[in-house]
Enzyme design. Structure first.
Site, PDB file in Angstrom:
ATOM      1  N   ARG A  30      11.777  35.577 -13.380  1.00 55.57           N
ATOM      2  CA  ARG A  30      12.565  36.224 -14.443  1.00 55.57           C
ATOM      3  C   ARG A  30      13.541  37.258 -13.900  1.00 55.57           C
ATOM      4  NH1 ARG A  30       9.724  35.993 -19.740  1.00 55.57           N
ATOM      5  NH2 ARG A  30       9.407  33.769 -19.823  1.00 55.57           N
ATOM      6  N   ARG A  34      16.088  40.672 -19.357  1.00 53.24           N
ATOM      7  CA  ARG A  34      16.414  41.833 -20.185  1.00 53.24           C
ATOM      8  C   ARG A  34      16.324  43.193 -19.514  1.00 53.24           C
ATOM      9  NH1 ARG A  34      12.618  39.808 -24.931  1.00 53.24           N
ATOM     10  NH2 ARG A  34      11.600  39.124 -23.006  1.00 53.24           N
ATOM     11  N   ARG A  43      24.130  38.385 -22.985  1.00 46.10           N
ATOM     12  CA  ARG A  43      23.334  37.787 -24.050  1.00 46.10           C
ATOM     13  C   ARG A  43      23.904  38.162 -25.418  1.00 46.10           C
ATOM     14  NH1 ARG A  43      18.969  39.322 -27.040  1.00 46.10           N
ATOM     15  NH2 ARG A  43      17.184  37.927 -27.251  1.00 46.10           N
ATOM     16  N   ASP A  80      15.098  27.714 -19.696  1.00 44.98           N
ATOM     17  CA  ASP A  80      13.735  27.976 -20.145  1.00 44.98           C
ATOM     18  C   ASP A  80      12.905  26.715 -20.021  1.00 44.98           C
ATOM     19  OD1 ASP A  80      12.237  30.301 -21.531  1.00 44.98           O
ATOM     20  OD2 ASP A  80      11.528  28.492 -22.506  1.00 44.98           O
ATOM     21  N   TYR A 157       2.571  24.882 -26.026  1.00 47.35           N
ATOM     22  CA  TYR A 157       3.587  25.321 -27.001  1.00 47.35           C
ATOM     23  C   TYR A 157       3.852  24.243 -28.052  1.00 47.35           C
ATOM     24  CZ  TYR A 157       4.595  29.419 -24.151  1.00 47.35           C
ATOM     25  OH  TYR A 157       4.485  30.610 -23.478  1.00 47.35           O
TER      26      TYR A 157
HETATM   27  C1  LIG Z   1       5.937  30.389 -20.549  1.00 40.52           C
HETATM   28  C2  LIG Z   1       7.400  30.350 -20.140  1.00 40.52           C
HETATM   29  C3  LIG Z   1       8.528  30.376 -21.012  1.00 40.52           C
HETATM   30  N1  LIG Z   1       9.655  30.319 -20.213  1.00 40.52           N
HETATM   31  C4  LIG Z   1       9.301  30.275 -18.890  1.00 40.52           C
HETATM   32  C5  LIG Z   1       7.894  30.248 -18.817  1.00 40.52           C
HETATM   33  C6  LIG Z   1       7.090  30.099 -17.558  1.00 40.52           C
HETATM   34  C7  LIG Z   1       6.970  31.384 -16.829  1.00 40.52           C
HETATM   35  C8  LIG Z   1       6.065  32.385 -17.484  1.00 40.52           C
HETATM   36  O1  LIG Z   1       4.858  32.147 -17.536  1.00 40.52           O
HETATM   37  O2  LIG Z   1       6.610  33.412 -17.910  1.00 40.52           O
HETATM   38  C9  LIG Z   1      10.163  30.162 -17.705  1.00 40.52           C
HETATM   39  C10 LIG Z   1      11.460  30.875 -17.680  1.00 40.52           C
HETATM   40  N2  LIG Z   1      12.086  31.549 -18.689  1.00 40.52           N
HETATM   41  C11 LIG Z   1      13.267  32.065 -18.240  1.00 40.52           C
HETATM   42  C12 LIG Z   1      13.442  31.649 -16.893  1.00 40.52           C
HETATM   43  C13 LIG Z   1      14.753  31.909 -16.166  1.00 40.52           C
HETATM   44  C14 LIG Z   1      14.802  32.050 -14.766  1.00 40.52           C
HETATM   45  C15 LIG Z   1      14.275  33.348 -14.181  1.00 40.52           C
HETATM   46  O3  LIG Z   1      15.086  34.301 -14.062  1.00 40.52           O
HETATM   47  O4  LIG Z   1      13.121  33.376 -13.754  1.00 40.52           O
HETATM   48  C16 LIG Z   1      12.294  30.933 -16.520  1.00 40.52           C
HETATM   49  C17 LIG Z   1      11.936  30.323 -15.179  1.00 40.52           C
HETATM   50  C18 LIG Z   1      14.224  32.869 -18.993  1.00 40.52           C
HETATM   51  C19 LIG Z   1      13.783  33.524 -20.222  1.00 40.52           C
HETATM   52  N3  LIG Z   1      13.058  32.976 -21.245  1.00 40.52           N
HETATM   53  C20 LIG Z   1      12.938  33.871 -22.258  1.00 40.52           C
HETATM   54  C21 LIG Z   1      13.623  35.070 -21.887  1.00 40.52           C
HETATM   55  C22 LIG Z   1      13.795  36.296 -22.754  1.00 40.52           C
HETATM   56  C23 LIG Z   1      14.799  35.887 -23.758  1.00 40.52           C
HETATM   57  C24 LIG Z   1      15.710  36.949 -24.252  1.00 40.52           C
HETATM   58  O5  LIG Z   1      16.766  37.192 -23.621  1.00 40.52           O
HETATM   59  O6  LIG Z   1      15.374  37.494 -25.320  1.00 40.52           O
HETATM   60  C25 LIG Z   1      14.167  34.850 -20.618  1.00 40.52           C
HETATM   61  C26 LIG Z   1      15.039  35.771 -19.815  1.00 40.52           C
HETATM   62  C27 LIG Z   1      12.261  33.587 -23.556  1.00 40.52           C
HETATM   63  C28 LIG Z   1      10.912  33.016 -23.463  1.00 40.52           C
HETATM   64  N4  LIG Z   1      10.591  31.778 -22.977  1.00 40.52           N
HETATM   65  C29 LIG Z   1       9.227  31.593 -23.010  1.00 40.52           C
HETATM   66  C30 LIG Z   1       8.660  32.761 -23.563  1.00 40.52           C
HETATM   67  C31 LIG Z   1       7.154  32.975 -23.767  1.00 40.52           C
HETATM   68  C32 LIG Z   1       9.716  33.623 -23.878  1.00 40.52           C
HETATM   69  C33 LIG Z   1       9.648  34.950 -24.559  1.00 40.52           C
HETATM   70  C34 LIG Z   1       9.333  35.923 -23.472  1.00 40.52           C
HETATM   71  C35 LIG Z   1       9.639  37.305 -23.816  1.00 40.52           C
HETATM   72  O7  LIG Z   1      10.062  37.610 -24.949  1.00 40.52           O
HETATM   73  O8  LIG Z   1       9.479  38.112 -22.888  1.00 40.52           O
HETATM   74  C36 LIG Z   1       8.524  30.408 -22.498  1.00 40.52           C
END
Ligand SMILES: Cc1c2[nH]c(c1CCC(=O)O)Cc1[nH]c(c(CCC(=O)O)c1C)Cc1[nH]c(c(CCC(=O)O)c1C)Cc1[nH]c(c(C)c1CCC(=O)O)C2
Length: 365
Positions: A30, A34, A43, A80, A157
């Site tokens: 990540r 944010r 964003r 994602d 999911y």
């Molecule tokens: C389970 C999972 C998801 N997404 C992902 C996983 C596996 C890794 C882990 O276990 O965290 C993987 C993921 N999600 C994102 C990336 C981008 C690459 C990186 O920089 O690592 C990667 C590799 C961006 C993201 N994916 C998401 C964000 C936040 C979105 C935003 O800008 O509001 C980002 C930067 C959204 C997301 N997407 C997902 C969730 C649970 C959420 C909400 C998380 C939160 O609110 O903190 C599903």
């Protein structure tokens, strides 16, 4: 047309291949997110998170933001894991402050029967376009990591319809109707395989499978419902990619969060590296699988809430625990899970600088 150029800083790829490196390479799960004000600005311009993911120019912009700030050794595609179930027709949406949700989760046998492998180019062309754009923009600076969720994690999911604290629905299905669970996982495995192959073709130089919820499974269930399918994917991935004039080897990383007890099983997938979370002792993990897989990880993301001396001490502890890398073992420094949105960006500088400095010192000691 993508112009492929060979990578200049190949430290990350060398560590995954368990070759010698001058220092321990580092990137952060990540890393584009944010906690960075520039990410929040882009964003806001995109409107929302999926707007960002589906716009290759903007996805490229945020992928590069952490690289412009820090001397990171790898870039990761901004996207994602839930793009795949979305492409399968489940209707992904994000409710502000609530995380991901599906409009049409899998609720019954008919939903399972309907599930099909999506046309990757048609439904996920925005991802492969982003990979091509990012690879071009990187211009060989560092390698680009492509990724997907594991079939089990995606199924969590897809069945729960969003995040869950107890996985009641998906585990009920797994225990009550394993036949339906296996059908979901089989279709998803094929989709993920095609998706990762398309990312490699578009220019990804390594691939990572996020098995974020594998650790929620019982011993026995993990091997049957998660491991087996990840192994099928790893085995189906190309070991190298022809870039027209040169060939790149494509290492793979499997990350089961909470999978520390199953490292030998995970090594049997044939992955180049295993991601490990902060519950794992790196020295111990190296002794268990270090001559078969490189390791990636693993400090607690919350370490970054402490002050610089404590961050530096935690980095040193992890590097010492792994021990000095030698030919045949490899370590990629990372957090044990994604960086928190509440992290101070300056703490990340301290961590990366400490990884590079201490690991160089360790090699010359
Ligand atoms: C389970 C999972 C998801 N997404 C992902 C996983 C596996 C890794 C882990 O276990 O965290 C993987 C993921 N999600 C994102 C990336 C981008 C690459 C990186 O920089 O690592 C990667 C590799 C961006 C993201 N994916 C998401 C964000 C936040 C979105 C935003 O800008 O509001 C980002 C930067 C959204 C997301 N997407 C997902 C969730 C649970 C959420 C909400 C998380 C939160 O609110 O903190 C599903």
């Amino acid at each position: 047309m993508t112009r492929f150029v060979p990578v200049q800083n190949d430290t990350f790829l060398r560590a995954l291949r368990r070759e010698t490196t001058d220092y321990t390479p580092v990137w952060l799960m990540r890393q584009a997110g944010r906690y960075l004000p520039e990410y929040r600005a882009t964003r806001a311009r995109a409107g929302n998170f999926m707007g960002l993911c589906t716009n290759p120019e903007m996805a490229c912009e945020v992928t590069l933001q952490p690289l412009d700030r820090y001397p990171l050794d790898a870039a990761i595609l901004f996207s994602d894991i839930l793009t795949v179930p979305d492409a399968m027709g489940l209707g992904l949406y994000f409710e502000e402050g609530e995380g991901p949700k599906f409009e049409r989760p899998i609720q019954n046998e008919a939903d399972v029967a309907q599930l099909a492998v999506p046309d990757i180019e048609e439904k996920l062309g925005y991802v492969t376009a982003a990979v091509r754009t990012i690879r071009s923009a990187l211009n060989g600076r560092v390698p680009l990591i492509g990724f997907s969720g594991s079939p089990w994690t995606l199924a969590c999911y897809m069945v729960e319809g969003g995040g869950s604290s107890d996985f009641r629905k998906v585990k009920t299905l797994m225990y009550k109707r394993p036949d339906l669970m296996h059908r979901i996982l089989t279709v998803t495995t094929e989709a993920v395989t095609q998706y990762l192959k398309a990312q490699v073709e578009a220019g990804a130089q390594a691939v990572m499978i996020f098995d974020s919820w594998g650790g929620a499974l019982a011993d026995g269930a993990f091997q049957k419902f998660s491991l087996q399918y990840m192994k099928q994917i790893v085995q189906a991935l190309p070991l190298e990619a022809n870039r027209g004039g040169f060939v790149e080897s494509i290492p793979s990383i499997v990350f089961t969060k909470g999978g520390g007890l199953w490292l030998e099983d995970l090594a049997s997938t044939g992955a180049s590296a295993l991601g490990v979370d902060w519950t794992v002792n790196l020295g111990n993990a190296r002794a268990r699988v270090g001559d078969r897989c490189a390791l990636q990880g693993n400090i607690d993301p919350h370490v970054l809430f402490a002050d610089p001396p404590q961050i530096q001490a935690e980095v040193a502890k992890a590097l010492e625990s792994f021990g000095t890398p030698q030919p045949g073992v490899g370590h990629v420094f990372n957090l044990g899970h994604g960086i928190s949105q509440f992290t101070n960006p300056d703490a990340v500088s301290v961590m990366i600088e400490a990884v590079h400095t201490y690991s160089r010192r360790q090699r010359s000691a």
